[in-house]
Design an enzyme around this catalytic site. Structure first.
Site, PDB file in Angstrom:
ATOM      1  CE  LYS A 121      57.529 -26.166   3.937  1.00  0.00           C
ATOM      2  NZ  LYS A 121      57.728 -27.005   5.151  1.00  0.00           N
TER       3      LYS A 121
ATOM      4  CB  SER B 288      56.759 -24.525   7.762  1.00  0.00           C
ATOM      5  OG  SER B 288      57.472 -25.669   7.346  1.00  0.00           O
TER       6      SER B 288
ATOM      7  CB  SER C  45      57.042 -28.268   8.973  1.00  0.00           C
ATOM      8  OG  SER C  45      57.486 -27.257   9.834  1.00  0.00           O
TER       9      SER C  45
END
Length: 474
Positions: free
Chosen positions: A79, A154, A178
């Site tokens: 990420k 996210s 997330s």
């Protein structure tokens, strides 16, 4: 754009999960080069429709030395709020001028310790502050089950790439849901571990309220279990007993508290409730005791979480301005981030009080398990929204109200520090995967993984390749 987007085909990746692919690599059934080549090809096939890749490092991955670890040679993404030496970190924001970082962060090093080969960085909304991976400055990240819908956030880019079959595992982190939110939206397994179980981002443990936990997104329970067992000794916290490897379900029967209303006491969308009821039926059929449970939190919990979230946005922005200087232009922040910063500035005294009350959330979380072993709930209050419904360029108050209505169950685990896992279950009328969340006392990941194996065996997870008979690679 409504057709399914996936890259599953008859190549070196096949339909292996990470455990299966690592075993095939060790047995010599496929070569590392073949696997990396196949993952690159799949990513190139699906990403034009998903927009899930932030940074591509394909040549670097192909030339990388052999790795060791439980997932040696397995391709993956990190990420893009997590530093990997030699790659830029832009945190989903147009405010950064991309430049390679010089050091690998603890969470990325822990992820790499499993043996994965990083193909690049995955997308997230700006600073990971919202629940849909959408932007002002670029196209949104789309859900491979139906690109008209959100992939969650996210960790939306990681979720989209794993769900689409580009890679079997990807790094993720979770400060309010997330990991679990994108897992729910895209039909994946997403475990938020106990606070301190895995390494944290630099400075995270010095914050007034430590919300964010690191982890992965996978397509199988065993991938998540093997990953946790493989890396938990890398920087292990001295006060947490190791989870170890959970290899399958046990015969243990538990008392499961079922939560059907959010922290305001509001019922969830009927489609989400139907999925929850189905999972309850499965667990009851397996012999578990089912009891009704409700969330019991301070009435100010939501407002306190919002205020602290705003403070976090302001703190991150200041940190990036100071740390990146001429490579960070705050004028390019998206409207949702600037709205959060404005909220923090309007009520500085209220921020301290909110943080103080949230710190008491650990004890409040623990009390939920005085008479039960596990809480079972929806992950979200309603199904994943269509692209645009949570776009960051709409009026700030409107978007925040929508987020509160959507994210009704995940933040409690972040404040309380306990583990929570999102599991796929059934299909929604939209054709998107359904999901449920299980939460357990701090340190009880083994319990969650045990029950997750039971649900997976009794009600196999939906497969994107079965979504439509005419759906194939992008």
């Amino acid at each position: 754009m409504s057709s399914v987007v996936h890259g599953f085909t008859d190549d070196a990746l096949g339909d292996h999960d990470a455990v299966g692919l690592a075993a095939a690599l060790r047995a010599g059934e496929v070569s590392r080069a073949e696997v990396i080549e196949a993952a690159i090809a799949r990513t190139q096939a699906v990403d034009p429709r998903l927009d899930a890749v932030q940074v591509r490092s394909f040549e670097r991955a192909a030339a990388a030395p052999e790795t060791a670890g439980v997932f040696a040679g397995v391709p993956a993404f990190v990420k893009d709020n997590t530093d990997v030496a030699g790659l830029p970190s832009c945190h989903g924001s147009a405010a950064f001028t991309p430049h390679p970082v010089t050091a690998t962060s603890g969470p990325a090093a822990q992820f790499l310790h499993s043996g994965v080969v990083v193909l690049g960085k995955s997308t997230l909304p700006e600073f990971g502050l919202t629940a849909s991976t959408e932007f002002v400055h670029r196209p949104p990240t789309r859900n491979p089950w139906n690109p008209e819908f959100s992939a969650g956030a996210s960790s939306g880019g990681s979720a989209a790439l794993v769900a689409a079959g580009a890679v079997p595992i990807a790094h993720a982190n979770d400060g309010g849901g997330s990991i679990r939110i994108p897992a729910a939206a895209t039909g994946l397994v997403g475990l938020k571990p106990t606070r301190y179980r895995l390494l944290d981002q630099p400075g995270a443990r010095k914050l007034p309220v430590h919300l964010v936990a690191e982890g992965v997104l996978t397509r199988s329970v065993r991938d998540t279990a093997h990953y946790l067992a493989a890396v938990e000794s890398f920087g292990a916290h001295p006060k947490l007993a190791p989870v170890g490897l959970v290899e399958g379900p046990s015969a243990r029967r538990l008392r499961i508290g079922v939560v059907t209303a959010d922290v305001f006491g509001r019922p969830v969308h009927p489609d989400n409730r139907a999925v929850l009821d189905s999972a309850v039926h499965v667990f009851a059929g397996l012999g578990h005791e089912i009891v009704a449970k409700r969330l019991e939190v301070d009435p100010r919990f939501v407002d306190d979480f919002k205020q602290y979230w705003a403070v976090m946005a302001a703190a991150m922005t200041l940190s990036f301005r100071l740390g990146h200087r001429g490579r960070f232009d705050a004028r390019k922040l998206d409207p949702f981030t600037t709205g959060l910063i404005g909220m923090a500035k309007r009520n500085p005294l209220g921020s301290a009080a909110a943080a103080w009350r949230l710190r008491a959330g650990t004890a409040a979380y623990d009390r939920h398990f005085a008479d039960i072993d596990v809480m079972l709930s929806p992950v979200l209050s309603h199904p994943a929204p269509r692209i645009g419904e949570l776009a960051p360029d709409q009026p700030f108050d409107d978007l925040f109200a929508k987020l509160v209505d959507y994210v009704g169950f995940t933040p409690l685990n972040n404040v309380g520090g306990g583990p929570g896992i999102s599991l796929p279950h059934g299909l929604l009328p939209t054709g998107l995967p359904g999901s449920v969340q299980m939460a357990a006392p701090r340190g009880a990941e083994r319990t969650l993984l045990d029950l997750a194996y039971q649900l997976e065996a009794a009600s196999p997870f939906p497969r994107i390749t079965d979504r439509r008979a005419d759906a194939g690679a992008a």
